[in-house]
Design an enzyme around this catalytic site. Sequence first.
Site, mmCIF file in Angstrom:
data_model
loop_
_atom_site.group_PDB
_atom_site.id
_atom_site.type_symbol
_atom_site.label_atom_id
_atom_site.label_comp_id
_atom_site.label_asym_id
_atom_site.label_seq_id
_atom_site.Cartn_x
_atom_site.Cartn_y
_atom_site.Cartn_z
ATOM 1 N N GLY A 1 -5.841 -5.850 7.246
ATOM 2 C CA GLY A 1 -5.534 -5.875 5.830
ATOM 3 C C GLY A 1 -5.897 -4.573 5.564
ATOM 4 O O GLY A 1 -7.090 -3.818 5.203
ATOM 5 N N GLY B 1 -3.901 -3.339 2.539
ATOM 6 C CA GLY B 1 -3.651 -3.234 0.742
ATOM 7 C C GLY B 1 -5.002 -2.380 0.126
ATOM 8 O O GLY B 1 -5.802 -1.283 0.924
ATOM 9 N N PHE B 2 -5.141 -2.651 -0.606
ATOM 10 C CA PHE B 2 -6.536 -1.793 -1.662
ATOM 11 C C PHE B 2 -7.736 -2.166 -0.543
ATOM 12 O O PHE B 2 -8.288 -1.246 -1.071
ATOM 13 C CB PHE B 2 -6.025 -1.911 -3.397
ATOM 14 C CG PHE B 2 -5.104 -1.779 -3.845
ATOM 15 C CD1 PHE B 2 -5.277 -0.517 -4.156
ATOM 16 C CD2 PHE B 2 -3.617 -2.449 -4.339
ATOM 17 C CE1 PHE B 2 -3.992 -0.230 -5.234
ATOM 18 C CE2 PHE B 2 -2.873 -2.019 -5.439
ATOM 19 C CZ PHE B 2 -3.093 -0.847 -5.618
ATOM 20 N N GLU C 1 6.504 -7.925 -16.612
ATOM 21 C CA GLU C 1 7.163 -7.230 -16.180
ATOM 22 C C GLU C 1 8.153 -7.049 -15.066
ATOM 23 O O GLU C 1 9.181 -6.057 -16.093
ATOM 24 C CB GLU C 1 6.090 -6.369 -14.704
ATOM 25 C CG GLU C 1 4.450 -6.030 -15.915
ATOM 26 C CD GLU C 1 3.636 -4.938 -14.975
ATOM 27 O OE1 GLU C 1 3.682 -5.300 -13.871
ATOM 28 O OE2 GLU C 1 3.085 -4.620 -15.818
ATOM 29 N N ASP D 1 -7.931 -10.388 -3.009
ATOM 30 C CA ASP D 1 -7.563 -11.120 -3.515
ATOM 31 C C ASP D 1 -7.524 -12.739 -2.840
ATOM 32 O O ASP D 1 -7.210 -13.762 -3.169
ATOM 33 C CB ASP D 1 -5.438 -10.409 -3.038
ATOM 34 C CG ASP D 1 -4.572 -10.380 -4.581
ATOM 35 O OD1 ASP D 1 -5.589 -10.135 -5.343
ATOM 36 O OD2 ASP D 1 -4.246 -10.150 -4.375
HETATM 37 C C1 LIG Z 1 4.373 -7.745 -8.637
HETATM 38 C C2 LIG Z 1 2.639 -8.258 -8.761
HETATM 39 C C3 LIG Z 1 1.841 -6.720 -9.826
HETATM 40 C C4 LIG Z 1 1.009 -6.729 -9.932
HETATM 41 N N1 LIG Z 1 0.359 -5.818 -10.834
HETATM 42 C C5 LIG Z 1 -0.649 -5.812 -11.243
HETATM 43 C C6 LIG Z 1 -1.227 -4.416 -11.882
HETATM 44 O O1 LIG Z 1 -0.472 -3.892 -12.753
HETATM 45 N N2 LIG Z 1 -2.155 -4.556 -11.882
HETATM 46 C C7 LIG Z 1 -3.848 -4.595 -10.646
HETATM 47 O O2 LIG Z 1 -4.444 -4.574 -11.154
HETATM 48 N N3 LIG Z 1 -3.193 -5.269 -9.980
HETATM 49 C C8 LIG Z 1 -1.703 -5.979 -10.131
HETATM 50 N N4 LIG Z 1 -1.688 -6.134 -8.983
HETATM 51 C C9 LIG Z 1 -2.179 -7.586 -8.205
HETATM 52 C C10 LIG Z 1 -2.143 -6.211 -6.954
HETATM 53 O O3 LIG Z 1 -1.426 -5.946 -6.700
HETATM 54 C C11 LIG Z 1 -3.532 -7.281 -5.729
HETATM 55 O O4 LIG Z 1 -4.585 -7.984 -6.743
HETATM 56 C C12 LIG Z 1 -4.020 -6.374 -4.720
HETATM 57 O O5 LIG Z 1 -2.953 -5.753 -4.641
HETATM 58 C C13 LIG Z 1 -5.264 -7.161 -3.867
HETATM 59 O O6 LIG Z 1 -4.822 -6.410 -3.215
HETATM 60 P P1 LIG Z 1 -5.427 -7.297 -1.696
HETATM 61 O O7 LIG Z 1 -6.076 -5.919 -0.429
HETATM 62 O O8 LIG Z 1 -6.755 -7.732 -1.629
HETATM 63 O O9 LIG Z 1 -4.138 -7.252 -0.427
HETATM 64 P P2 LIG Z 1 -2.643 -6.823 -0.355
HETATM 65 O O10 LIG Z 1 -2.942 -5.314 -1.460
HETATM 66 O O11 LIG Z 1 -1.688 -7.932 -0.679
HETATM 67 O O12 LIG Z 1 -2.969 -6.136 1.429
HETATM 68 C C14 LIG Z 1 -3.144 -7.192 1.871
HETATM 69 C C15 LIG Z 1 -2.283 -6.493 3.263
HETATM 70 O O13 LIG Z 1 -2.772 -7.452 4.604
HETATM 71 C C16 LIG Z 1 -1.705 -7.228 4.958
HETATM 72 N N5 LIG Z 1 -1.605 -8.958 6.219
HETATM 73 C C17 LIG Z 1 -1.650 -10.163 5.036
HETATM 74 N N6 LIG Z 1 -1.716 -11.526 5.793
HETATM 75 C C18 LIG Z 1 -1.443 -10.768 7.658
HETATM 76 C C19 LIG Z 1 -1.974 -11.040 8.819
HETATM 77 N N7 LIG Z 1 -2.141 -11.959 9.171
HETATM 78 N N8 LIG Z 1 -2.281 -10.078 9.751
HETATM 79 C C20 LIG Z 1 -2.346 -8.702 9.334
HETATM 80 N N9 LIG Z 1 -1.591 -8.215 8.531
HETATM 81 C C21 LIG Z 1 -2.019 -9.096 7.324
HETATM 82 C C22 LIG Z 1 -0.524 -7.115 3.976
HETATM 83 O O14 LIG Z 1 0.514 -6.930 5.232
HETATM 84 C C23 LIG Z 1 -1.317 -6.165 3.127
HETATM 85 O O15 LIG Z 1 -0.673 -4.966 3.782
HETATM 86 C C24 LIG Z 1 -0.395 -6.850 -9.251
HETATM 87 C C25 LIG Z 1 0.148 -7.607 -8.026
HETATM 88 C C26 LIG Z 1 1.827 -7.887 -7.594
HETATM 89 C C27 LIG Z 1 2.487 -9.018 -6.179
#
Ligand SMILES: Cc1cc2nc3c(=O)[nH]c(=O)nc-3n(C[C@H](O)[C@H](O)[C@H](O)COP(=O)(O)OP(=O)(O)OC[C@H]3O[C@@H](n4cnc5c(N)ncnc54)[C@H](O)[C@@H]3O)c2cc1C
Length: 414
Positions: free
Chosen positions: A9, A11-12, A168, A298
């Site tokens: 992943g 993401g953040f 939003e 997440d």
């Molecule tokens: C519309 C929206 C608005 C938001 N607004 C805010 C805000 O204002 N402030 C705030 O702090 N947070 C906000 N959030 C929450 C925040 O964006 C998430 O908490 C954060 O992105 C989580 O980060 P992560 O790295 O856990 O997951 P993600 O950012 O979802 O990254 C997960 C990554 O894993 C990859 N992935 C998934 N499954 C697979 C797989 N099987 N194989 C390979 N890759 C895979 C995906 O492509 C993605 O790039 C918001 C969320 C959304 C949806």
Amino acid sequence: MAARILILGGGFAGIGAARALKKADAEVVVVDKHDYHTFQPLLYQVATDLLERTAVGHPLRDLFHDQPNVRVHLDEATAIDLEKREVQFVEMKPIAYDYLVLALGAEVNFFGAEGAAEHAFPMYTLADAVRLKDHLLNKWEEADKDSDLAEDGALNVVVVGGGPTGVESAGALSELYHSNLAEDYPDLHAEHAQITIIEAAPALFGMFDEELRVYTKGALEERDVEVVLGEIVESVERTRVTLKSGKVLKAHTLVWGAGLQASPIVKSLGLELEKGNRIAVGPDLSIPQHPEAFAVGDIAWITDSKTNEVLPQLGSVALQAGEHAGENISRLIAGKETEPFRYHDKGTMATIGRGAAVVQLPRGRTLTGRIAFLAWGSVHLALLSTGEDRTKAVVDWTWAGVTHERAARITVET
Ligand SMILES: Cc1cc2nc3c(=O)[nH]c(=O)nc-3n(C[C@H](O)[C@H](O)[C@H](O)COP(=O)(O)OP(=O)(O)OC[C@H]3O[C@@H](n4cnc5c(N)ncnc54)[C@H](O)[C@@H]3O)c2cc1C
């Protein structure tokens, strides 16, 4: 041989972990099913034509040009064997690891609402945002050619969920409708373009203080958004939304911002999962019985060691937890003990529209209005991945703020 750290992943959380491993004598492998990092908090701005998609999706490989120990691969992880320390993918051969960072995020949860998977527009990926944007612009074009469609609800939008995603989106849609689209289509009338937000709880923004909830409802209503509380969407058809109370709304668009569940891959782990299929991690963010495997962002159920409360699914939590997991892996490689994660809460915030936002600061302080809007803008700019992304966002926001224009208001057939 250098240890192999596999980060699933980008993401953040995944990026935070990889960057924290910059100085580690290790091979860091980042795998994501997309070739870009998505800045989810601003997805609604792509859907409402305020930002171009390239300000919100940044090439993943680009983020590691200055980090020679990182390799990025584009593939989807399909199964994780924690005992064997190996991950399988759709296309690549399985990858064995010494340390694992599980940062696959979450996906939409329709909570069993009938027809939602087929007809609703979730707001979780860049593809979701672009799909919604194109759909909305097409609806206005169709109604422009056939005014009966507007009477049938072609321009109406129902937004489900009174959390940040729903609020939003509803606020931004209303501004797009009232400033730009109303001018683009002078023959289509505002009463045929109603934005409605539906929330099952008795208030919007349940996680914020009462005064912020009241402010939010008022700010949305000022923008002509109809706020419906204590209602649940039971089923969705292509042109109608049925509520549990039996009320049927004419709307050809339903935006789903109501719920999340962790990436489905967690079911292959053989672990007991928490609410939303999240993985409960220990204080150092490792998966129980697996000190070499960490779950962050997440996908994880992280209990704050200061408050004993479960941390929310937020970008700031994901970034800090990812960084901490990376630091803990560096400690393990150096033969040291891991340290517990402590979240530094800099406040939770959301926008409602131009000049309207809410901020809940630690220790109960709150901000609303323009000052909150500025705080929201600066915090989100700081979270964007690169200076280039920040510049793009500032240019687009400033241009939209001064002119009320939305340059991304076009559809491109592919
Ligand atoms: C519309 C929206 C608005 C938001 N607004 C805010 C805000 O204002 N402030 C705030 O702090 N947070 C906000 N959030 C929450 C925040 O964006 C998430 O908490 C954060 O992105 C989580 O980060 P992560 O790295 O856990 O997951 P993600 O950012 O979802 O990254 C997960 C990554 O894993 C990859 N992935 C998934 N499954 C697979 C797989 N099987 N194989 C390979 N890759 C895979 C995906 O492509 C993605 O790039 C918001 C969320 C959304 C949806």
